[in-house]
Design a protein around this motif. Sequence first.
Motif, mmCIF file in Angstrom:
data_model
loop_
_atom_site.group_PDB
_atom_site.id
_atom_site.type_symbol
_atom_site.label_atom_id
_atom_site.label_comp_id
_atom_site.label_asym_id
_atom_site.label_seq_id
_atom_site.Cartn_x
_atom_site.Cartn_y
_atom_site.Cartn_z
ATOM 1 N N UNK A 60 -33.119 17.850 -15.530
ATOM 2 C CA UNK A 60 -31.749 17.482 -15.903
ATOM 3 C C UNK A 60 -31.528 15.983 -15.723
ATOM 4 N N UNK A 61 -32.087 15.411 -14.654
ATOM 5 C CA UNK A 61 -31.940 13.978 -14.389
ATOM 6 C C UNK A 61 -32.593 13.154 -15.502
ATOM 7 N N UNK A 62 -33.819 13.532 -15.876
ATOM 8 C CA UNK A 62 -34.533 12.840 -16.960
ATOM 9 C C UNK A 62 -33.802 12.982 -18.289
ATOM 10 N N UNK A 63 -33.377 14.219 -18.590
ATOM 11 C CA UNK A 63 -32.663 14.473 -19.847
ATOM 12 C C UNK A 63 -31.325 13.740 -19.876
ATOM 13 N N UNK A 64 -30.661 13.687 -18.714
ATOM 14 C CA UNK A 64 -29.364 13.007 -18.613
ATOM 15 C C UNK A 64 -29.472 11.526 -18.895
ATOM 16 N N UNK A 65 -30.532 10.885 -18.366
ATOM 17 C CA UNK A 65 -30.740 9.448 -18.593
ATOM 18 C C UNK A 65 -30.957 9.176 -20.081
ATOM 19 N N UNK A 66 -31.854 9.972 -20.709
ATOM 20 C CA UNK A 66 -32.153 9.793 -22.140
ATOM 21 C C UNK A 66 -30.897 10.056 -22.980
ATOM 22 N N UNK A 67 -30.171 11.123 -22.619
ATOM 23 C CA UNK A 67 -28.937 11.494 -23.319
ATOM 24 C C UNK A 67 -27.916 10.357 -23.250
ATOM 25 N N UNK A 68 -27.788 9.763 -22.064
ATOM 26 C CA UNK A 68 -26.833 8.676 -21.837
ATOM 27 C C UNK A 68 -27.182 7.450 -22.675
ATOM 28 N N UNK A 69 -28.461 7.058 -22.661
ATOM 29 C CA UNK A 69 -28.895 5.857 -23.409
ATOM 30 C C UNK A 69 -28.695 6.067 -24.913
ATOM 31 N N UNK A 70 -29.140 7.232 -25.424
ATOM 32 C CA UNK A 70 -28.967 7.524 -26.859
ATOM 33 C C UNK A 70 -27.489 7.584 -27.229
ATOM 34 N N UNK A 71 -26.680 8.163 -26.327
ATOM 35 C CA UNK A 71 -25.234 8.262 -26.566
ATOM 36 C C UNK A 71 -24.582 6.896 -26.688
ATOM 37 N N UNK A 72 -24.950 5.960 -25.769
ATOM 38 C CA UNK A 72 -24.376 4.613 -25.806
ATOM 39 C C UNK A 72 -24.825 3.859 -27.057
ATOM 40 N N UNK A 73 -26.090 4.067 -27.472
ATOM 41 C CA UNK A 73 -26.588 3.396 -28.686
ATOM 42 C C UNK A 73 -25.817 3.883 -29.915
ATOM 43 N N UNK A 74 -25.624 5.207 -30.008
ATOM 44 C CA UNK A 74 -24.895 5.784 -31.147
ATOM 45 C C UNK A 74 -23.423 5.384 -31.124
ATOM 46 N N UNK A 75 -22.855 5.293 -29.911
ATOM 47 C CA UNK A 75 -21.458 4.851 -29.789
ATOM 48 C C UNK A 75 -21.320 3.403 -30.247
ATOM 49 N N UNK A 76 -22.271 2.557 -29.832
ATOM 50 C CA UNK A 76 -22.269 1.152 -30.273
ATOM 51 C C UNK A 76 -22.376 1.077 -31.796
ATOM 52 N N UNK A 77 -23.227 1.941 -32.373
ATOM 53 C CA UNK A 77 -23.414 1.955 -33.828
ATOM 54 C C UNK A 77 -22.118 2.344 -34.539
ATOM 55 N N UNK A 78 -21.419 3.367 -34.016
ATOM 56 C CA UNK A 78 -20.169 3.801 -34.659
ATOM 57 C C UNK A 78 -19.099 2.716 -34.577
ATOM 58 N N UNK A 79 -19.079 1.947 -33.471
ATOM 59 C CA UNK A 79 -18.102 0.858 -33.334
ATOM 60 C C UNK A 79 -18.453 -0.298 -34.270
#
Length: 270
Positions: A60-79
């Motif tokens: 969960x810790x590993x998946x959470x880190x990857x999920x967080x980084x991908x989420x921030x990248x996609x959020x930056x892209x949408x902005x």
Amino acid sequence: CLLAIPLFHNYANQDPEGRKIKFTVFMVFIAVSLSVTAFPVLCRILNELRLIKDRAGIIVLGAGIINDILGWILLALSIILSNSESNPVNTVYILLCTFGWFLVYFYPVRYILKWALIKSHELDRSKPSPFATMCILFLMFISAYFTDIIGVHAIFGAFIAGLIVPRDNHYVVKLAERMEDIPNIVLIPIYFAVSGLNVDLTLLNEGKDWGFVFASIGIAIASKVFSGTIMAKLNKLFWRESLAVGILMSCKGIVEIVVLTVGLNSGIID
């Protein structure tokens, strides 16, 4: 993404004087906001339940880190897409500027910072010195300011600055311990108070509004629990562990409000 279709037709572009948002930008933002995992909340839960060294906890810790980084990248892209809707060239320009800034910080600045900290024996100290803390904060403010003026939210610049701090001798942990009191006691409460002032719950005055509220909650939790459980089971975890992975991955809360506030400030949602 499918939930974004009825949300867009019912709520987007309702203000005749406001800016018009394309469906694709709106869809990416809604998908990201529903699929985000609140990593700080997740860490606290794993720590308190003593799952941090358990097999399910590590996954969960590993998946959470990857999920967080991908989420921030996609959020930056949408902005970026929302800030450059009028001209596709602007999108490429902002993306290149963001990528270039990331490279500047991740290579020359990161190595210079590490060299300076080693030369001053800063990494060997029991707690960071005021001067080193001030320099790192200065780098963070410069990065946040730059990403803000090029059309990406300031939060991404601060995130880039956090990535370049050396991990040797648990220096990032010591630095976080030194700095976290001011954000936790002063800045975070003010941030959520301001977010709360921007929320008007009296606007939820129709049945369909509450239908979308519960649908959003149901989809946000069910999609995470289902996908997390199935993927964990496919990787030979027990059903009990797999379900724990799915439930832990559906942590939301603080980060969700941050994402939505970023979307509100960018005009993607009203």
